[in-house]
Write a protein that holds these residues in place. Structure first.
Motif, PDB file in Angstrom:
ATOM      1  N   TYR A   1      14.585  69.472   7.993  1.00 16.75           N
ATOM      2  CA  TYR A   1      14.285  68.891   6.688  1.00 16.75           C
ATOM      3  C   TYR A   1      15.518  68.820   5.808  1.00 16.75           C
ATOM      4  O   TYR A   1      16.322  69.747   5.764  1.00 16.75           O
ATOM      5  CB  TYR A   1      13.194  69.698   5.974  1.00 16.75           C
ATOM      6  CG  TYR A   1      11.812  69.366   6.450  1.00 16.75           C
ATOM      7  CD1 TYR A   1      11.322  69.900   7.629  1.00 16.75           C
ATOM      8  CD2 TYR A   1      11.013  68.489   5.734  1.00 16.75           C
ATOM      9  CE1 TYR A   1      10.054  69.568   8.083  1.00 16.75           C
ATOM     10  CE2 TYR A   1       9.746  68.154   6.172  1.00 16.75           C
ATOM     11  CZ  TYR A   1       9.276  68.703   7.349  1.00 16.75           C
ATOM     12  OH  TYR A   1       8.024  68.375   7.791  1.00 16.75           O
ATOM     13  N   TYR A   2      15.639  67.694   5.111  1.00 15.37           N
ATOM     14  CA  TYR A   2      16.562  67.624   3.999  1.00 15.37           C
ATOM     15  C   TYR A   2      15.910  68.349   2.823  1.00 15.37           C
ATOM     16  O   TYR A   2      14.708  68.236   2.608  1.00 15.37           O
ATOM     17  CB  TYR A   2      16.829  66.170   3.620  1.00 15.37           C
ATOM     18  CG  TYR A   2      17.514  65.377   4.698  1.00 15.37           C
ATOM     19  CD1 TYR A   2      16.783  64.588   5.582  1.00 15.37           C
ATOM     20  CD2 TYR A   2      18.894  65.414   4.846  1.00 15.37           C
ATOM     21  CE1 TYR A   2      17.404  63.854   6.573  1.00 15.37           C
ATOM     22  CE2 TYR A   2      19.529  64.692   5.835  1.00 15.37           C
ATOM     23  CZ  TYR A   2      18.780  63.913   6.690  1.00 15.37           C
ATOM     24  OH  TYR A   2      19.402  63.197   7.674  1.00 15.37           O
ATOM     25  N   MET A   3      16.726  69.075   2.083  1.00 10.96           N
ATOM     26  CA  MET A   3      16.222  69.804   0.930  1.00 10.96           C
ATOM     27  C   MET A   3      16.846  69.232  -0.334  1.00 10.96           C
ATOM     28  O   MET A   3      18.047  68.892  -0.347  1.00 10.96           O
ATOM     29  CB  MET A   3      16.557  71.283   1.037  1.00 10.96           C
ATOM     30  CG  MET A   3      15.959  71.957   2.261  1.00 10.96           C
ATOM     31  SD  MET A   3      14.153  71.923   2.290  1.00 10.96           S
ATOM     32  CE  MET A   3      13.772  72.926   0.844  1.00 10.96           C
ATOM     33  N   GLY A   4      16.052  69.138  -1.367  1.00 12.34           N
ATOM     34  CA  GLY A   4      16.571  68.556  -2.592  1.00 12.34           C
ATOM     35  C   GLY A   4      15.993  69.201  -3.835  1.00 12.34           C
ATOM     36  O   GLY A   4      15.074  70.026  -3.765  1.00 12.34           O
TER      37      GLY A   4
ATOM     38  N   PHE B   1      15.760  62.474  -9.516  1.00 13.88           N
ATOM     39  CA  PHE B   1      16.523  63.157  -8.476  1.00 13.88           C
ATOM     40  C   PHE B   1      17.722  63.861  -9.097  1.00 13.88           C
ATOM     41  O   PHE B   1      18.382  63.318  -9.984  1.00 13.88           O
ATOM     42  CB  PHE B   1      16.980  62.135  -7.439  1.00 13.88           C
ATOM     43  CG  PHE B   1      18.064  62.618  -6.529  1.00 13.88           C
ATOM     44  CD1 PHE B   1      19.366  62.198  -6.681  1.00 13.88           C
ATOM     45  CD2 PHE B   1      17.779  63.526  -5.513  1.00 13.88           C
ATOM     46  CE1 PHE B   1      20.369  62.643  -5.853  1.00 13.88           C
ATOM     47  CE2 PHE B   1      18.777  63.987  -4.677  1.00 13.88           C
ATOM     48  CZ  PHE B   1      20.075  63.540  -4.851  1.00 13.88           C
ATOM     49  N   VAL B   2      18.023  65.054  -8.601  1.00  4.03           N
ATOM     50  CA  VAL B   2      19.173  65.818  -9.081  1.00  4.03           C
ATOM     51  C   VAL B   2      20.204  66.010  -7.973  1.00  4.03           C
ATOM     52  O   VAL B   2      21.375  65.680  -8.137  1.00  4.03           O
ATOM     53  CB  VAL B   2      18.736  67.192  -9.630  1.00  4.03           C
ATOM     54  CG1 VAL B   2      19.950  68.035 -10.000  1.00  4.03           C
ATOM     55  CG2 VAL B   2      17.803  67.027 -10.813  1.00  4.03           C
ATOM     56  N   ALA B   3      19.775  66.567  -6.835  1.00  6.50           N
ATOM     57  CA  ALA B   3      20.721  66.876  -5.767  1.00  6.50           C
ATOM     58  C   ALA B   3      19.972  67.032  -4.455  1.00  6.50           C
ATOM     59  O   ALA B   3      18.779  67.348  -4.445  1.00  6.50           O
ATOM     60  CB  ALA B   3      21.494  68.147  -6.073  1.00  6.50           C
ATOM     61  N   ALA B   4      20.678  66.828  -3.352  1.00  2.00           N
ATOM     62  CA  ALA B   4      20.102  67.024  -2.022  1.00  2.00           C
ATOM     63  C   ALA B   4      21.200  67.413  -1.056  1.00  2.00           C
ATOM     64  O   ALA B   4      22.375  67.096  -1.270  1.00  2.00           O
ATOM     65  CB  ALA B   4      19.398  65.756  -1.542  1.00  2.00           C
TER      66      ALA B   4
ATOM     67  N   TYR C   1      24.433  65.222  -1.922  1.00  3.55           N
ATOM     68  CA  TYR C   1      24.221  64.056  -2.763  1.00  3.55           C
ATOM     69  C   TYR C   1      23.871  64.553  -4.171  1.00  3.55           C
ATOM     70  O   TYR C   1      23.135  65.534  -4.303  1.00  3.55           O
ATOM     71  CB  TYR C   1      23.054  63.207  -2.231  1.00  3.55           C
ATOM     72  CG  TYR C   1      23.192  62.821  -0.782  1.00  3.55           C
ATOM     73  CD1 TYR C   1      22.824  63.696   0.236  1.00  3.55           C
ATOM     74  CD2 TYR C   1      23.672  61.559  -0.426  1.00  3.55           C
ATOM     75  CE1 TYR C   1      22.941  63.340   1.569  1.00  3.55           C
ATOM     76  CE2 TYR C   1      23.780  61.201   0.913  1.00  3.55           C
ATOM     77  CZ  TYR C   1      23.418  62.099   1.892  1.00  3.55           C
ATOM     78  OH  TYR C   1      23.532  61.738   3.210  1.00  3.55           O
ATOM     79  N   TYR C   2      24.376  63.856  -5.172  1.00  7.97           N
ATOM     80  CA  TYR C   2      24.126  64.262  -6.549  1.00  7.97           C
ATOM     81  C   TYR C   2      23.836  63.058  -7.431  1.00  7.97           C
ATOM     82  O   TYR C   2      24.388  61.980  -7.238  1.00  7.97           O
ATOM     83  CB  TYR C   2      25.336  65.003  -7.125  1.00  7.97           C
ATOM     84  CG  TYR C   2      25.647  66.291  -6.419  1.00  7.97           C
ATOM     85  CD1 TYR C   2      26.608  66.346  -5.420  1.00  7.97           C
ATOM     86  CD2 TYR C   2      24.961  67.463  -6.752  1.00  7.97           C
ATOM     87  CE1 TYR C   2      26.882  67.531  -4.762  1.00  7.97           C
ATOM     88  CE2 TYR C   2      25.231  68.651  -6.096  1.00  7.97           C
ATOM     89  CZ  TYR C   2      26.197  68.676  -5.100  1.00  7.97           C
ATOM     90  OH  TYR C   2      26.455  69.847  -4.449  1.00  7.97           O
ATOM     91  N   ALA C   3      23.012  63.295  -8.426  1.00  7.45           N
ATOM     92  CA  ALA C   3      22.850  62.304  -9.479  1.00  7.45           C
ATOM     93  C   ALA C   3      24.135  62.266 -10.297  1.00  7.45           C
ATOM     94  O   ALA C   3      24.815  63.290 -10.458  1.00  7.45           O
ATOM     95  CB  ALA C   3      21.670  62.675 -10.374  1.00  7.45           C
ATOM     96  N   ASP C   4      24.460  61.108 -10.826  1.00  4.28           N
ATOM     97  CA  ASP C   4      25.694  60.975 -11.604  1.00  4.28           C
ATOM     98  C   ASP C   4      25.726  61.940 -12.783  1.00  4.28           C
ATOM     99  O   ASP C   4      26.783  62.441 -13.163  1.00  4.28           O
ATOM    100  CB  ASP C   4      25.839  59.540 -12.109  1.00  4.28           C
ATOM    101  CG  ASP C   4      26.183  58.561 -10.998  1.00  4.28           C
ATOM    102  OD1 ASP C   4      26.000  57.349 -11.203  1.00  4.28           O
ATOM    103  OD2 ASP C   4      26.623  59.007  -9.915  1.00  4.28           O
ATOM    104  N   SER C   5      24.569  62.216 -13.348  1.00  7.76           N
ATOM    105  CA  SER C   5      24.508  63.048 -14.553  1.00  7.76           C
ATOM    106  C   SER C   5      24.881  64.506 -14.298  1.00  7.76           C
ATOM    107  O   SER C   5      25.168  65.245 -15.254  1.00  7.76           O
ATOM    108  CB  SER C   5      23.106  62.983 -15.159  1.00  7.76           C
ATOM    109  OG  SER C   5      22.138  63.420 -14.219  1.00  7.76           O
TER     110      SER C   5
END
Length: 124
Positions: free
Chosen positions: A32-35, A47-50, A59-63
């Motif tokens: 599983y990918y976790m986010g 979405f914030v991060a995964a 992976y991250y949100a720009d914010s």
């Protein structure tokens, strides 16, 4: 039964740090990918991060880029979100999520499993 249990939320001041934890059980963690997602009052969940299991790609949100870091302890089936330089606009309920498809998490705002959420409040 799959469970995602978050912890680590709280009330902090702007500029402080917090580390959220999410302990997963009942699922093959390595598949599983976790986010992390968050939902502020009156706003949609975002979405914030995964992070991946094998490659360590994140992976991250720009914010939150440059301030938040997602990591996994695969031996403990736990994913973390280290949050630094917190801002009042980071105030939200933070949710842990698990999905087999990274696009679901990063783009489609969905996941197979969700935690119950933990409140993060950042005062100015």
């Amino acid at each position: 039964q799959v469970q995602l249990v978050e912890s680590g939320g709280g009330l902090v001041q702007a500029g402080d740090s917090l580390r959220l934890s999410c302990a997963a059980s009942g699922l093959p963690f390595g598949r599983y990918y976790m986010g992390w997602f968050r939902q502020a009052p009156g706003k949609e969940r975002e979405f914030v991060a995964a992070g991946t299991y094998y490659t360590g790609v994140t992976y991250y949100a720009d914010s939150v880029k440059g301030r938040f870091t997602i990591s996994r302890d695969n031996a403990k089936n736990t994913v973390y979100l280290q949050m630094n330089s917190l801002k009042p606009e980071d105030t939200a309920v933070y949710y842990c999520a698990a999905d087999r498809n990274i696009v679901d998490i990063t783009t489609n705002q969905r996941a197979d499993y969700w935690g119950q959420g933990t409140q993060v409040t950042v005062s100015s």
